[in-house]
Structure formats: C-alpha cells, structure tokens
Design a protein around this motif. Structure first.
Motif, mmCIF file in Angstrom:
data_model
loop_
_atom_site.group_PDB
_atom_site.id
_atom_site.type_symbol
_atom_site.label_atom_id
_atom_site.label_comp_id
_atom_site.label_asym_id
_atom_site.label_seq_id
_atom_site.Cartn_x
_atom_site.Cartn_y
_atom_site.Cartn_z
ATOM 1 N N MET A 17 12.327 52.576 0.233
ATOM 2 C CA MET A 17 12.448 51.655 -0.808
ATOM 3 C C MET A 17 11.911 52.259 -2.151
ATOM 4 O O MET A 17 12.587 52.145 -3.253
ATOM 5 C CB MET A 17 11.678 50.190 -0.932
ATOM 6 N N LYS A 18 11.180 53.088 -2.132
ATOM 7 C CA LYS A 18 10.700 53.727 -3.530
ATOM 8 C C LYS A 18 11.630 54.864 -3.828
ATOM 9 O O LYS A 18 11.738 54.905 -5.034
ATOM 10 C CB LYS A 18 9.136 54.351 -3.167
ATOM 11 N N ARG A 19 12.050 55.604 -2.745
ATOM 12 C CA ARG A 19 13.142 56.526 -2.988
ATOM 13 C C ARG A 19 14.274 55.894 -3.415
ATOM 14 O O ARG A 19 14.849 56.526 -4.600
ATOM 15 C CB ARG A 19 13.514 57.138 -1.689
ATOM 16 N N ARG A 20 14.702 54.690 -2.951
ATOM 17 C CA ARG A 20 16.079 54.191 -3.601
ATOM 18 C C ARG A 20 15.753 53.406 -5.033
ATOM 19 O O ARG A 20 16.579 53.605 -5.881
ATOM 20 C CB ARG A 20 16.383 53.175 -2.773
ATOM 21 N N ALA A 21 14.503 53.246 -5.312
ATOM 22 C CA ALA A 21 14.152 52.823 -6.843
ATOM 23 C C ALA A 21 14.131 53.822 -7.552
ATOM 24 O O ALA A 21 14.699 53.960 -8.727
ATOM 25 C CB ALA A 21 12.771 52.041 -6.746
ATOM 26 N N GLU A 22 13.855 55.157 -7.138
ATOM 27 C CA GLU A 22 13.599 56.441 -8.002
ATOM 28 C C GLU A 22 15.327 56.946 -8.304
ATOM 29 O O GLU A 22 15.585 57.160 -9.264
ATOM 30 C CB GLU A 22 13.022 57.548 -7.175
ATOM 31 N N VAL A 23 16.173 56.506 -7.419
ATOM 32 C CA VAL A 23 17.569 56.998 -7.585
ATOM 33 C C VAL A 23 17.853 56.006 -8.626
ATOM 34 O O VAL A 23 18.731 56.393 -9.635
ATOM 35 C CB VAL A 23 18.377 56.844 -6.068
ATOM 36 N N ILE A 24 17.790 54.756 -8.442
ATOM 37 C CA ILE A 24 18.267 53.765 -9.502
ATOM 38 C C ILE A 24 17.786 54.172 -10.801
ATOM 39 O O ILE A 24 18.396 53.998 -12.030
ATOM 40 C CB ILE A 24 17.910 52.426 -9.135
ATOM 41 N N GLU B 138 10.276 52.928 -15.140
ATOM 42 C CA GLU B 138 9.303 53.140 -13.984
ATOM 43 C C GLU B 138 9.431 52.576 -12.934
ATOM 44 O O GLU B 138 10.448 51.580 -12.812
ATOM 45 C CB GLU B 138 7.849 52.864 -14.566
ATOM 46 N N THR B 139 9.015 53.056 -11.842
ATOM 47 C CA THR B 139 9.334 52.435 -10.493
ATOM 48 C C THR B 139 7.966 52.180 -9.774
ATOM 49 O O THR B 139 6.882 52.583 -10.024
ATOM 50 C CB THR B 139 10.126 53.310 -9.530
ATOM 51 N N ASP B 140 8.059 51.363 -8.706
ATOM 52 C CA ASP B 140 7.003 50.873 -7.931
ATOM 53 C C ASP B 140 7.332 50.609 -6.486
ATOM 54 O O ASP B 140 8.716 50.085 -6.708
ATOM 55 C CB ASP B 140 6.283 49.764 -8.717
ATOM 56 N N SER B 141 6.658 50.534 -5.597
ATOM 57 C CA SER B 141 7.013 49.702 -4.171
ATOM 58 C C SER B 141 5.819 49.025 -3.799
ATOM 59 O O SER B 141 4.695 49.399 -4.023
ATOM 60 C CB SER B 141 7.542 50.815 -3.474
ATOM 61 N N THR B 142 6.050 47.923 -2.877
ATOM 62 C CA THR B 142 4.915 47.396 -2.131
ATOM 63 C C THR B 142 5.530 47.116 -0.799
ATOM 64 O O THR B 142 6.600 47.107 -0.448
ATOM 65 C CB THR B 142 4.533 46.175 -2.732
ATOM 66 N N SER B 143 4.395 46.865 0.099
ATOM 67 C CA SER B 143 4.698 46.459 1.422
ATOM 68 C C SER B 143 4.831 44.858 1.800
ATOM 69 O O SER B 143 5.309 44.303 2.673
ATOM 70 C CB SER B 143 3.822 47.124 2.319
ATOM 71 N N ARG B 144 4.387 44.030 0.581
ATOM 72 C CA ARG B 144 4.493 42.767 0.464
ATOM 73 C C ARG B 144 5.358 42.189 -0.537
ATOM 74 O O ARG B 144 4.973 41.309 -1.424
ATOM 75 C CB ARG B 144 3.169 42.284 0.529
ATOM 76 N N ALA C 200 8.888 45.401 2.752
ATOM 77 C CA ALA C 200 8.898 46.342 1.844
ATOM 78 C C ALA C 200 9.861 46.228 0.607
ATOM 79 O O ALA C 200 11.075 46.016 1.080
ATOM 80 C CB ALA C 200 8.897 47.640 2.521
ATOM 81 N N VAL C 201 9.419 46.511 -0.756
ATOM 82 C CA VAL C 201 10.542 46.553 -1.632
ATOM 83 C C VAL C 201 10.028 47.410 -2.721
ATOM 84 O O VAL C 201 9.173 48.151 -2.698
ATOM 85 C CB VAL C 201 10.459 45.077 -2.387
ATOM 86 N N GLY C 202 11.534 48.002 -3.391
ATOM 87 C CA GLY C 202 11.167 48.715 -4.440
ATOM 88 C C GLY C 202 11.351 48.057 -5.793
ATOM 89 O O GLY C 202 12.386 47.328 -5.900
ATOM 90 N N TYR C 203 10.644 48.566 -6.964
ATOM 91 C CA TYR C 203 10.981 47.669 -8.249
ATOM 92 C C TYR C 203 11.408 48.728 -9.114
ATOM 93 O O TYR C 203 10.801 50.053 -9.045
ATOM 94 C CB TYR C 203 9.531 47.098 -8.689
ATOM 95 N N VAL C 204 12.343 48.547 -10.036
ATOM 96 C CA VAL C 204 12.587 49.324 -11.093
ATOM 97 C C VAL C 204 12.436 48.404 -12.531
ATOM 98 O O VAL C 204 13.047 47.412 -12.322
ATOM 99 C CB VAL C 204 14.014 49.879 -11.319
#
Length: 109
Positions: free
Chosen positions: A25-32, A57-63, A71-75
C-alpha cells in the motif's frame, strides 16, 4: 469431485494487515505521489512558487479503512490551500491533481 474452500474471516483479516500488505500500500501511494508531483501546477507569480508541488507526502498503516481492519496507503498535500487547488473556487478552476494521479497511478501499477 469439486474442491471445497472454507473462508476464515480471522485469517483474511490477518492477511489484510500483514507487513507485506502495508508495504504494498505504501508502494502504491508512492506511485500516486510521484504522478501528483509531476502534474502539480506551479504558479510562478505566487510568493512561494512550487510550494504545492513540494508538499506531497505519503504514509501507510495496518489499521485503516472504515473498520480499521486493513492496511492502507495515504497520499496527501500539506499546503494549506491544497483543497482549493484540487476542487477550485468561484474564480479558480479545479485542477483535480490527486484525483487524476490516483486514476493514472492505478493503471501504472
């Protein structure tokens, strides 16, 4: 004879929170994010040109998610005026940078 499969919700929940899933999810957020940076508008006449472009900026969490069970990724863009760039105002048209980046990033993964 047909194969049988029994779903265990606990196991699926564990899979959705695995460190590998969070890393993906973090990797996908980095692509976006990289696409958002590339298509971000820069106003050369502003006091701080390029601030919006540099504020991704990006971030990810398992909750994450609605139930906090995956797990989710944030942009996000931390510029105080980011919402007006994204959605526009009465005088400024919407640029939809994050929307377009997510659409393009989803195809590039």
């Amino acid at each position: 004879m047909a194969a049988r499969f029994k779903v265990k919700r606990k196991g699926i929940g564990e899979m959705l929170r695995m460190p590998g899933m969070q890393a993906e999810m973090k990797r996908r957020a980095e692509v976006i994010k990289s696409i958002a940076v590339a298509i971000s508008p820069v106003d050369e006449n502003s006091p701080d040109p390029g601030h919006y472009k540099e504020s991704w900026e990006t971030d990810s969490t398992s909750r994450g998610g609605r139930r906090r069970d995956r797990a989710v990724g944030y942009v996000r863009n931390t510029a105080h005026y980011a919402r007006w760039v994204e959605y526009g105002t009465e005088k400024v048209p919407a640029h939809h940078v994050l929307l377009r980046a997510a659409q393009m990033g989803g195809r590039n993964q």
